[in-house]
Design a protein around this motif. Structure first.
Motif, PDB file in Angstrom:
ATOM      1  N   VAL A 122       0.860  -1.183   0.000  1.00 43.90           N
ATOM      2  CA  VAL A 122       0.000   0.000   0.000  1.00 43.90           C
ATOM      3  C   VAL A 122       0.895   1.232   0.000  1.00 43.90           C
ATOM      4  O   VAL A 122       1.777   1.372   0.857  1.00 43.90           O
ATOM      5  N   GLN A 123       0.675   2.106  -0.971  1.00 39.76           N
ATOM      6  CA  GLN A 123       1.466   3.346  -1.037  1.00 39.76           C
ATOM      7  C   GLN A 123       0.903   4.370  -0.075  1.00 39.76           C
ATOM      8  O   GLN A 123      -0.278   4.685  -0.108  1.00 39.76           O
ATOM      9  N   MET A 124       1.764   4.892   0.787  1.00 35.82           N
ATOM     10  CA  MET A 124       1.367   5.909   1.764  1.00 35.82           C
ATOM     11  C   MET A 124       1.986   7.245   1.345  1.00 35.82           C
ATOM     12  O   MET A 124       3.146   7.518   1.606  1.00 35.82           O
ATOM     13  N   GLY A 125       1.211   8.043   0.651  1.00 36.28           N
ATOM     14  CA  GLY A 125       1.740   9.316   0.188  1.00 36.28           C
ATOM     15  C   GLY A 125       2.494   9.156  -1.120  1.00 36.28           C
ATOM     16  O   GLY A 125       2.754   8.060  -1.595  1.00 36.28           O
ATOM     17  N   TRP A 126       2.868  10.290  -1.698  1.00 37.98           N
ATOM     18  CA  TRP A 126       3.531  10.295  -3.001  1.00 37.98           C
ATOM     19  C   TRP A 126       5.031  10.100  -2.833  1.00 37.98           C
ATOM     20  O   TRP A 126       5.622  10.639  -1.901  1.00 37.98           O
ATOM     21  N   PRO A 127       5.673   9.314  -3.710  1.00 34.17           N
ATOM     22  CA  PRO A 127       7.141   9.179  -3.639  1.00 34.17           C
ATOM     23  C   PRO A 127       7.811  10.548  -3.799  1.00 34.17           C
ATOM     24  O   PRO A 127       7.377  11.357  -4.631  1.00 34.17           O
ATOM     25  N   ARG A 128       8.856  10.781  -3.025  1.00 36.42           N
ATOM     26  CA  ARG A 128       9.575  12.056  -3.072  1.00 36.42           C
ATOM     27  C   ARG A 128      11.049  11.789  -3.334  1.00 36.42           C
ATOM     28  O   ARG A 128      11.629  10.869  -2.752  1.00 36.42           O
ATOM     29  N   TRP A 129      11.652  12.588  -4.196  1.00 36.58           N
ATOM     30  CA  TRP A 129      13.072  12.435  -4.452  1.00 36.58           C
ATOM     31  C   TRP A 129      13.881  12.797  -3.216  1.00 36.58           C
ATOM     32  O   TRP A 129      13.620  13.808  -2.562  1.00 36.58           O
ATOM     33  N   SER A 130      14.844  11.954  -2.909  1.00 39.73           N
ATOM     34  CA  SER A 130      15.731  12.162  -1.764  1.00 39.73           C
ATOM     35  C   SER A 130      17.160  12.303  -2.279  1.00 39.73           C
ATOM     36  O   SER A 130      17.607  11.524  -3.126  1.00 39.73           O
ATOM     37  N   LEU A 131      17.867  13.291  -1.765  1.00 38.51           N
ATOM     38  CA  LEU A 131      19.226  13.595  -2.209  1.00 38.51           C
ATOM     39  C   LEU A 131      20.186  13.525  -1.039  1.00 38.51           C
ATOM     40  O   LEU A 131      19.930  14.094   0.021  1.00 38.51           O
ATOM     41  N   ALA A 132      21.282  12.795  -1.210  1.00 35.09           N
ATOM     42  CA  ALA A 132      22.363  12.764  -0.220  1.00 35.09           C
ATOM     43  C   ALA A 132      23.678  12.922  -0.970  1.00 35.09           C
ATOM     44  O   ALA A 132      23.951  12.157  -1.902  1.00 35.09           O
ATOM     45  N   MET A 133      24.488  13.914  -0.584  1.00 42.88           N
ATOM     46  CA  MET A 133      25.754  14.178  -1.258  1.00 42.88           C
ATOM     47  C   MET A 133      26.869  14.319  -0.232  1.00 42.88           C
ATOM     48  O   MET A 133      26.687  14.939   0.824  1.00 42.88           O
ATOM     49  N   ASN A 134      28.012  13.735  -0.541  1.00 43.62           N
ATOM     50  CA  ASN A 134      29.199  13.881   0.297  1.00 43.62           C
ATOM     51  C   ASN A 134      30.111  14.939  -0.319  1.00 43.62           C
ATOM     52  O   ASN A 134      30.428  14.877  -1.517  1.00 43.62           O
ATOM     53  N   LEU A 135      30.546  15.875   0.499  1.00 51.55           N
ATOM     54  CA  LEU A 135      31.427  16.929   0.021  1.00 51.55           C
ATOM     55  C   LEU A 135      32.883  16.497   0.163  1.00 51.55           C
ATOM     56  O   LEU A 135      33.270  15.880   1.151  1.00 51.55           O
ATOM     57  N   ALA A 136      33.680  16.824  -0.833  1.00 54.04           N
ATOM     58  CA  ALA A 136      35.091  16.471  -0.838  1.00 54.04           C
ATOM     59  C   ALA A 136      35.887  17.465   0.000  1.00 54.04           C
ATOM     60  O   ALA A 136      35.329  18.383   0.613  1.00 54.04           O
ATOM     61  N   ASN A 137      37.215  17.283   0.061  1.00 50.16           N
ATOM     62  CA  ASN A 137      38.072  18.333   0.609  1.00 50.16           C
ATOM     63  C   ASN A 137      37.911  19.562  -0.272  1.00 50.16           C
ATOM     64  O   ASN A 137      38.182  19.508  -1.476  1.00 50.16           O
ATOM     65  N   LEU A 138      37.487  20.646   0.290  1.00 49.77           N
ATOM     66  CA  LEU A 138      37.129  21.827  -0.491  1.00 49.77           C
ATOM     67  C   LEU A 138      38.130  22.951  -0.272  1.00 49.77           C
ATOM     68  O   LEU A 138      38.377  23.363   0.865  1.00 49.77           O
ATOM     69  N   GLU A 139      38.666  23.451  -1.365  1.00 58.37           N
ATOM     70  CA  GLU A 139      39.484  24.648  -1.298  1.00 58.37           C
ATOM     71  C   GLU A 139      38.560  25.867  -1.285  1.00 58.37           C
ATOM     72  O   GLU A 139      37.442  25.827  -1.796  1.00 58.37           O
ATOM     73  N   PHE A 140      39.033  26.935  -0.707  1.00 59.88           N
ATOM     74  CA  PHE A 140      38.285  28.179  -0.799  1.00 59.88           C
ATOM     75  C   PHE A 140      38.506  28.758  -2.204  1.00 59.88           C
ATOM     76  O   PHE A 140      39.588  28.611  -2.760  1.00 59.88           O
ATOM     77  N   PRO A 141      37.506  29.385  -2.869  1.00 61.56           N
ATOM     78  CA  PRO A 141      36.210  29.788  -2.331  1.00 61.56           C
ATOM     79  C   PRO A 141      35.079  28.766  -2.517  1.00 61.56           C
ATOM     80  O   PRO A 141      33.920  29.100  -2.258  1.00 61.56           O
TER      81      PRO A 141
END
Length: 223
Positions: free
Chosen positions: A30-49
Motif C-alpha cells: 500500500v502506497q502511503m503518500g507520493w514518492p519524493r526524491w531524496s538527495l544525499a551528497m558527500n562533500l570532498a576536501n574543499l578549497e576556498f572559495p
C-alpha cells in the motif's frame, strides 16, 4: 544548489509504503503518500572559495525554511546526449533547446506511467536513468519565473520517431499538481527540495574545508 565539490551522491525516490499481507498468503503493498526524491551528497576536501559557496548555500537555506532546486549532478542531460543538444533541430526545423513541444501521460494495464513527448528532434534517445523535468509558474509568480518544478526518471527508454515523438515509462508518475501547460524539458531537470536535519558542513581548517560535509534533502511538491 552549487554543482562543484561533490565526491559522491545518492538520488533516489523516497517511498512510504506498507506491506499488506492477505489471508491467502499473498503479500501486497500500500502506497502511503507520493514518492519524493531524496538527495544525499558527500562533500570532498574543499578549497576556498568553493567551501565558502557551500557554506553560504547552507546558511541561506535556514534549515528547512527555504527551498532550493535540487537534481542529480551525475545526469544533467540524457546519457545519449551528455553535452546537451547543440546543433540538434526539431522536426519543425527550429533549434532544440531541451523543451518538448507538448506532453501527455497515460497509465497502462500494469499501472506503469507512459509519458509521451512531442516536438523533439528525430532520433533523440532517452534511456534508463535519464530525467524529465517539468516547470511552470505558480499562481503568485511573474510570468516566466518557473518557480514550480517536478521530476520523473525514465525506467524504460525509447527513441524519437520521424515525427519527433517519443514514449517512455517513468517513475514516479507525473503528479496531478503539474498543470497541462507545464513545460516538459530534458536540460538540467530539477525539483524543489528542502534540507534535512542530518545536513552538516565540513570542518574548517586554515587552508581548506575537510571532507565529511553532507548535504541531505528531500523533494517538496507544490502546485
Amino acid at each position: 544548489m552549487p554543482s562543484i565539490g561533490v565526491e559522491g551522491l545518492t538520488f533516489q525516490p523516497q517511498r512510504e509504503d506498507l506491506l499488506a499481507p492477505e489471508t491467502s498468503g499473498r503479500l501486497g503493498g500500500v502506497q502511503m503518500g507520493w514518492p519524493r526524491w531524496s538527495l544525499a551528497m558527500n562533500l570532498a576536501n574543499l578549497e576556498f572559495p568553493v567551501a565558502d559557496e557551500w557554506i553560504a548555500f547552507y546558511r541561506s537555506r535556514r534549515g528547512a525554511m527555504r527551498m532550493f532546486l535540487g537534481y542529480d549532478l551525475s545526469r544533467p542531460f540524457p546519457a545519449a546526449h551528455p553535452k546537451g543538444f547543440r546543433n540538434m533541430l526539431t522536426v519543425a526545423g527550429g533549434p532544440f533547446m531541451g523543451a518538448a513541444g507538448a506532453w501527455a501521460q497515460s497509465v497502462d494495464a500494469k499501472g506503469d506511467a507512459i509519458l509521451t513527448l512531442e516536438g523533439l528532434p528525430s532520433g533523440l534517445k532517452l534511456g534508463r536513468g535519464d530525467y524529465i523535468g517539468f516547470k511552470w509558474d505558480s499562481a503568485d509568480a511573474d510570468e516566466g519565473d518557473a518557480d514550480r518544478r517536478f521530476l520523473v526518471a525514465v525506467t524504460t527508454g525509447g527513441q524519437a520517431d520521424a515525427a519527433g515523438v517519443i514514449s517512455v515509462v517513468v517513475e514516479p508518475s507525473v503528479h496531478a499538481v503539474v498543470p497541462a501547460d507545464a513545460v516538459a524539458h530534458l536540460d538540467n531537470p530539477m525539483c524543489l527540495m528542502k534540507l534535512m536535519d542530518d545536513t552538516k558542513m565540513p570542518r574548517i581548517i586554515i587552508s581548506h574545508a575537510e571532507a565529511g560535509g553532507v548535504i541531505s534533502a528531500v523533494q517538496v511538491t507544490l502546485p
